[in-house]
Design an enzyme around this catalytic site. Sequence first.
Site, mmCIF file in Angstrom:
data_model
loop_
_atom_site.group_PDB
_atom_site.id
_atom_site.type_symbol
_atom_site.label_atom_id
_atom_site.label_comp_id
_atom_site.label_asym_id
_atom_site.label_seq_id
_atom_site.Cartn_x
_atom_site.Cartn_y
_atom_site.Cartn_z
ATOM 1 N N ARG A 64 32.807 45.167 35.287
ATOM 2 C CA ARG A 64 33.997 45.300 36.138
ATOM 3 C C ARG A 64 34.302 46.774 36.405
ATOM 4 N NH1 ARG A 64 40.240 44.674 34.024
ATOM 5 N NH2 ARG A 64 41.185 44.931 36.073
ATOM 6 N N HIS B 8 52.336 45.051 34.244
ATOM 7 C CA HIS B 8 53.197 45.531 35.318
ATOM 8 C C HIS B 8 54.103 44.438 35.887
ATOM 9 C CE1 HIS B 8 50.206 48.624 34.926
ATOM 10 N NE2 HIS B 8 49.243 47.828 35.390
ATOM 11 N N GLU C 228 50.944 49.481 23.116
ATOM 12 C CA GLU C 228 50.384 49.184 24.439
ATOM 13 C C GLU C 228 49.234 50.147 24.719
ATOM 14 O OE1 GLU C 228 53.296 49.646 27.578
ATOM 15 O OE2 GLU C 228 51.737 49.832 29.106
ATOM 16 N N ARG D 277 50.949 50.546 39.299
ATOM 17 C CA ARG D 277 50.524 50.545 37.891
ATOM 18 C C ARG D 277 51.358 51.496 37.036
ATOM 19 N NH1 ARG D 277 45.562 47.703 38.190
ATOM 20 N NH2 ARG D 277 44.578 48.056 40.205
ATOM 21 N N HIS E 178 45.799 51.148 27.446
ATOM 22 C CA HIS E 178 45.082 50.978 28.714
ATOM 23 C C HIS E 178 43.841 51.846 28.690
ATOM 24 C CE1 HIS E 178 48.385 48.763 30.393
ATOM 25 N NE2 HIS E 178 49.193 49.687 29.921
ATOM 26 N N LEU E 179 42.721 51.269 29.120
ATOM 27 C CA LEU E 179 41.476 52.029 29.193
ATOM 28 C C LEU E 179 41.585 53.169 30.198
ATOM 29 C CD1 LEU E 179 39.430 48.790 29.303
ATOM 30 C CD2 LEU E 179 38.955 50.549 27.606
ATOM 31 N N SER E 180 42.166 52.875 31.341
ATOM 32 C CA SER E 180 42.304 53.880 32.401
ATOM 33 C C SER E 180 43.654 54.571 32.271
ATOM 34 C CB SER E 180 42.189 53.206 33.775
ATOM 35 O OG SER E 180 43.263 52.298 33.978
ATOM 36 N N ARG F 115 46.534 56.355 39.032
ATOM 37 C CA ARG F 115 46.139 55.253 39.911
ATOM 38 C C ARG F 115 47.308 54.837 40.805
ATOM 39 N NH1 ARG F 115 43.106 50.850 36.469
ATOM 40 N NH2 ARG F 115 42.468 50.269 38.594
ATOM 41 N N ASP G 72 59.302 39.158 26.865
ATOM 42 C CA ASP G 72 60.221 38.321 26.083
ATOM 43 C C ASP G 72 59.538 37.734 24.846
ATOM 44 O OD1 ASP G 72 62.301 38.832 27.795
ATOM 45 O OD2 ASP G 72 62.243 36.881 28.814
ATOM 46 N N PRO H 114 44.185 39.627 31.263
ATOM 47 C CA PRO H 114 43.306 39.142 32.322
ATOM 48 C C PRO H 114 42.274 40.166 32.779
ATOM 49 C CG PRO H 114 45.520 39.540 33.166
ATOM 50 C CD PRO H 114 45.591 39.637 31.666
ATOM 51 N N ASN H 115 41.079 39.657 33.049
ATOM 52 C CA ASN H 115 39.943 40.404 33.607
ATOM 53 C C ASN H 115 39.255 41.332 32.605
ATOM 54 O OD1 ASN H 115 40.208 39.312 36.304
ATOM 55 N ND2 ASN H 115 42.065 40.526 36.471
ATOM 56 N N ASN I 139 46.311 45.240 25.294
ATOM 57 C CA ASN I 139 46.017 45.651 26.663
ATOM 58 C C ASN I 139 46.283 44.419 27.522
ATOM 59 O OD1 ASN I 139 45.129 46.474 29.123
ATOM 60 N ND2 ASN I 139 43.135 47.233 28.423
ATOM 61 N N ALA J 238 46.841 43.531 34.150
ATOM 62 C CA ALA J 238 47.829 43.545 35.233
ATOM 63 C C ALA J 238 49.172 42.935 34.820
ATOM 64 C CB ALA J 238 47.268 42.811 36.439
ATOM 65 N N TYR K 160 36.519 51.645 34.225
ATOM 66 C CA TYR K 160 36.673 51.100 32.866
ATOM 67 C C TYR K 160 35.469 51.340 31.958
ATOM 68 C CZ TYR K 160 40.510 48.657 35.147
ATOM 69 O OH TYR K 160 41.662 48.374 35.839
HETATM 70 C C1 DQA Z 1 44.364 48.235 32.538
HETATM 71 C C2 DQA Z 1 45.180 48.855 33.682
HETATM 72 C C3 DQA Z 1 45.854 47.765 34.502
HETATM 73 O O1 DQA Z 1 46.611 48.352 35.553
HETATM 74 C C4 DQA Z 1 44.810 46.843 35.106
HETATM 75 O O2 DQA Z 1 45.440 45.795 35.815
HETATM 76 C C5 DQA Z 1 43.880 46.300 34.074
HETATM 77 C C6 DQA Z 1 43.378 47.215 33.052
HETATM 78 C C7 DQA Z 1 43.564 49.304 31.768
HETATM 79 O O3 DQA Z 1 43.103 48.993 30.669
HETATM 80 O O4 DQA Z 1 43.386 50.428 32.258
HETATM 81 O O5 DQA Z 1 43.462 45.148 34.138
HETATM 82 O O6 DQA Z 1 45.254 47.626 31.628
#
Ligand code: DQA
Length: 154
Positions: free
Chosen positions: A18, A81, A99, A112, A101-103, A108, A88, A10-11, A75, A78, A23
């Site tokens: 964003r 978490h 897994e 997270r 994550h950009l950040s 943070r 599952d 998501p997002n 990725n 959210a 990011y």
């Molecule tokens: C994220 C980190 C997550 O905590 C956040 O909810 C995201 C992006 C990252 O790529 O850093 O949507 O997965």
Amino acid sequence: MRQILILQGPNLSRLGSREPDQYGRKTLDEIHGEIVRMGARDGFSPVFYQSNHEGGLIDRIHQAGDDGTDGVVANLGAYTHTSVAIRDAFLSVGLPVVEVHLSNVYRRESFRHKSLISDIAVGVIGGLGPAVYRLGILGLLDWLENRTPKTTLP
Ligand code: DQA
């Protein structure tokens, strides 16, 4: 040729505009373009899927379990978490997942710092911006070549 699913939660469709301080300014299409070029050079076939919906991500993981996908770079945004259901889904197909994550989530908010995916992943990469996808793919291809044993769950 290895088939790698790049799963985006998501997002992430909002990348580019964003929270750029968090990011960066590259769009998801630009990041995917870099991966396509890397695939042509390094000999793997990337497939992309983004959804803002938990069920869509779960359905795509199930599909990957049946369609010859070799592994997943994910990725999950959210949902990383919160989602027992996505965890599952990965366990139900048994595909190796990296897994990403950009950040750097550890710099943070504390909510997270918990991931429901990390302990079933073959690797975790975070905090380097869009490079995490390319690094995750390299790590996954190497894992597939050498079958590094997966850490057993407690
Ligand atoms: C994220 C980190 C997550 O905590 C956040 O909810 C995201 C992006 C990252 O790529 O850093 O949507 O997965």
